[in-house]
Enzyme design. Structure first.
Site, mmCIF file in Angstrom:
data_model
loop_
_atom_site.group_PDB
_atom_site.id
_atom_site.type_symbol
_atom_site.label_atom_id
_atom_site.label_comp_id
_atom_site.label_asym_id
_atom_site.label_seq_id
_atom_site.Cartn_x
_atom_site.Cartn_y
_atom_site.Cartn_z
ATOM 1 N N GLY A 60 0.839 -1.191 0.000
ATOM 2 C CA GLY A 60 0.000 0.000 0.000
ATOM 3 C C GLY A 60 0.873 1.239 0.000
ATOM 4 N N ASP A 179 -8.281 8.837 11.758
ATOM 5 C CA ASP A 179 -8.331 8.704 10.291
ATOM 6 C C ASP A 179 -8.975 7.368 9.901
ATOM 7 O OD1 ASP A 179 -7.985 9.511 7.678
ATOM 8 O OD2 ASP A 179 -5.870 8.943 7.563
HETATM 9 P P1 ADP Z 1 -0.193 6.244 5.263
HETATM 10 O O1 ADP Z 1 0.095 6.866 6.590
HETATM 11 O O2 ADP Z 1 0.760 6.737 4.224
HETATM 12 O O3 ADP Z 1 -1.615 6.318 4.838
HETATM 13 P P2 ADP Z 1 -0.642 3.504 6.050
HETATM 14 O O4 ADP Z 1 -0.082 3.096 7.361
HETATM 15 O O5 ADP Z 1 -2.101 3.771 6.006
HETATM 16 O O6 ADP Z 1 0.174 4.713 5.458
HETATM 17 O O7 ADP Z 1 -0.292 2.391 4.989
HETATM 18 C C1 ADP Z 1 -0.635 2.571 3.609
HETATM 19 C C2 ADP Z 1 -1.304 1.300 3.113
HETATM 20 O O8 ADP Z 1 -0.380 0.207 3.230
HETATM 21 C C3 ADP Z 1 -2.540 0.858 3.902
HETATM 22 O O9 ADP Z 1 -3.691 1.537 3.444
HETATM 23 C C4 ADP Z 1 -2.559 -0.631 3.599
HETATM 24 O O10 ADP Z 1 -3.087 -0.875 2.323
HETATM 25 C C5 ADP Z 1 -1.072 -0.988 3.554
HETATM 26 N N1 ADP Z 1 -0.620 -1.470 4.871
HETATM 27 C C6 ADP Z 1 -0.272 -0.696 5.926
HETATM 28 N N2 ADP Z 1 0.068 -1.434 6.995
HETATM 29 C C7 ADP Z 1 -0.063 -2.719 6.600
HETATM 30 C C8 ADP Z 1 0.127 -3.981 7.279
HETATM 31 N N3 ADP Z 1 0.525 -4.010 8.535
HETATM 32 N N4 ADP Z 1 -0.129 -5.126 6.584
HETATM 33 C C9 ADP Z 1 -0.545 -5.061 5.292
HETATM 34 N N5 ADP Z 1 -0.730 -3.914 4.610
HETATM 35 C C10 ADP Z 1 -0.492 -2.754 5.244
HETATM 36 MG MG MG Z 2 -3.339 5.356 5.611
#
Ligand code: ADP
Ligand code: MG
Length: 415
Positions: A60, A179
């Site tokens: 992601g 969020d």
């Molecule tokens: P941001 O702060 O940039 O939005 P996120 O923490 O939401 O970052 O992570 C971006 C994306 O990555 C998430 O929407 C999800 O799709 C994927 N992702 C994040 N953490 C995990 C995880 N622990 N396992 C699998 N996918 C993840």
């Molecule tokens: Mg996010």
């Protein structure tokens, strides 16, 4: 040679966090609502000495982070590595990353929040090594075209209970502005449907009794009216997003989404949401009542996570058949928000409160009745056509649509 496995467990264990809800500022809490103390060891060795980043598609991506699947060399375990830039828009954001780590640390005891395994720091990036949520975002089920790929109402009930458990835990620790949106709610597995893991605390803040927090940021379709009005943010701000989330999970429709962000904001500030969508009519009355006790303009009128968990909709898993048969109500005939024929529980409203809520209720119904395209019960063919058009526009999400001009509203939105 197998590299030595960093001893993550040494630096942070569950027993080291007997935290009590922190209502007052502490040395670890900065005035900005950012936590500044962490106990996790920050590794400075090259990340790739200890992890293999799996080739292929990233898991992601957000505005400042890329998440990749990786394997810890010494154990063979899979993790999600969140690579975060320390400088964003020319500003040092390390403190915000430290805050995100601190929130993950205090959430170690909650199984509803993703687990933090390790942290690495490089010259321009930090890497949060997180538990891998193999089922991906619930977004996928929310936008599923095929009926069989979408959530059933019973799925939504189970997952919503878990989301609320996580939110309740975070709120008890005074962490707000979570969020909450389908992209930040992940699943341990998708088939069979696993459990939820809340991720992404980059926008979260710690609130305390004598300090107000006002920030304009978030994801347009999920932000509460008070964020648009630059009014104080509280746990109720997240509860609004839970209402939007429940609507989306049940119907695949984003309730406030307009053709552009201005229209979205207008829909939010006017509480212009339709409770007459075809998809909503398939649901039982208690599901609607659940959503309606959250999508209220005044933050103090919204239910808390604990009250939501006690709401009749999440209490029973009995068949909805008996209740859906008569659900061909017109807007005027609908039960007012927050009112159900179900027995009183702490999650539903008392008779006295119901009476007090009536003016608010009427306002809601009037909105639904005159907002273009949102009144599907309208009798004129012109309005029917508008309703159909609006539905076609808002049926599915447009999260990736450009969202550039923000001059009208100060601050930052994440989208
Ligand atoms: P941001 O702060 O940039 O939005 P996120 O923490 O939401 O970052 O992570 C971006 C994306 O990555 C998430 O929407 C999800 O799709 C994927 N992702 C994040 N953490 C995990 C995880 N622990 N396992 C699998 N996918 C993840
Ligand atoms: Mg996010």
């Amino acid at each position: 040679m197998i590299p030595e496995c960093p001893r993550a467990g040494d630096s942070r264990s569950r027993s080291r966090f007997p935290r009590t809800p922190a209502a007052e500022p502490s040395p670890g809490r900065a005035a900005s609502g950012l936590l500044s103390e962490i106990t996790t060891t920050i590794n400075s060795e090259p990340f790739t000495d200890h992890y293999t980043i799996l080739p292929g598609k990233e898991l992601g991506r957000g505005k400042f982070a890329v998440v990749r699947k990786c394997v810890e060399k010494c154990t063979g375990h899979e993790y999600a590595a969140k690579f975060m830039r320390k400088r964003r828009k020319g500003q040092d954001c390390r403190m915000e990353i430290i805050h995100e780590i601190a929130v993950l640390e205090l959430s170690t005891v909650s199984s509803r929040v993703v687990n933090l395994h390790q942290v690495y720091e490089m010259a321009s990036e930090m890497v949060l090594v997180l538990e891998f949520a193999a089922g991906g975002e619930i977004f996928n089920q929310c936008v599923a075209d095929r009926e069989e790929d979408a959530f059933s109402e019973d799925d939504v009930k189970r997952l919503m209970r878990q989301i609320l458990e996580g939110v309740s835990f975070l709120h008890q620790n005074n962490i707000v502005h979570l969020d909450l949106k389908p992209q930040n709610i992940l699943l341990t597995s998708s088939s069979p449907l696993g459990d939820i893991k809340i991720v992404d605390f980059g926008l979260s803040r710690m609130v305390c009794s004598h300090q107000e927090l006002r920030e304009i940021m978030g994801t347009p379709e999920y932000v509460a009216p008070e964020i648009l009005n630059y009014e104080p943010i509280s746990i109720a701000t997240d509860m609004w997003s839970i209402g939007v989330l429940a609507y989306v999970m049940l119907t695949g429709i984003s309730p406030f989404l307009g053709e552009n962000k201005q229209e979205t904001f207008l829909n939010i500030s006017q509480l212009s949401v339709s409770y007459t969508e075809e998809e909503l009519q398939q649901l039982d009355q208690t599901a609607l009542s659940f959503i309606q006790m959250l999508l209220r303009k005044q933050p103090q009128d919204r239910a808390t996570a604990e009250q939501c968990l006690k709401h009749p909709w999440l209490q029973s898993s009995e068949s909805k058949e008996s209740q859906t048969a008569e659900k061909t109500l017109t807007v005027e005939e609908q039960e007012p928000p927050g009112m159900t024929s179900s027995p009183e529980t702490p999650g539903s409203m008392s008779t006295a409160e119901e009476k007090e809520e009536r003016p608010m209720t009427e306002e809601l119904i009037v909105m639904a009745a005159y907002t273009l395209g949102q009144c599907r019960q309208s009798s004129t063919s012109e309005k029917d056509a508008l309703a159909a058009e609006q539905k076609a526009i808002s049926k599915r999400f447009k999260f990736e649509e450009p969202f550039s001009a923000l001059q009208e509203v100060p601050g930052e939105f994440i989208y």
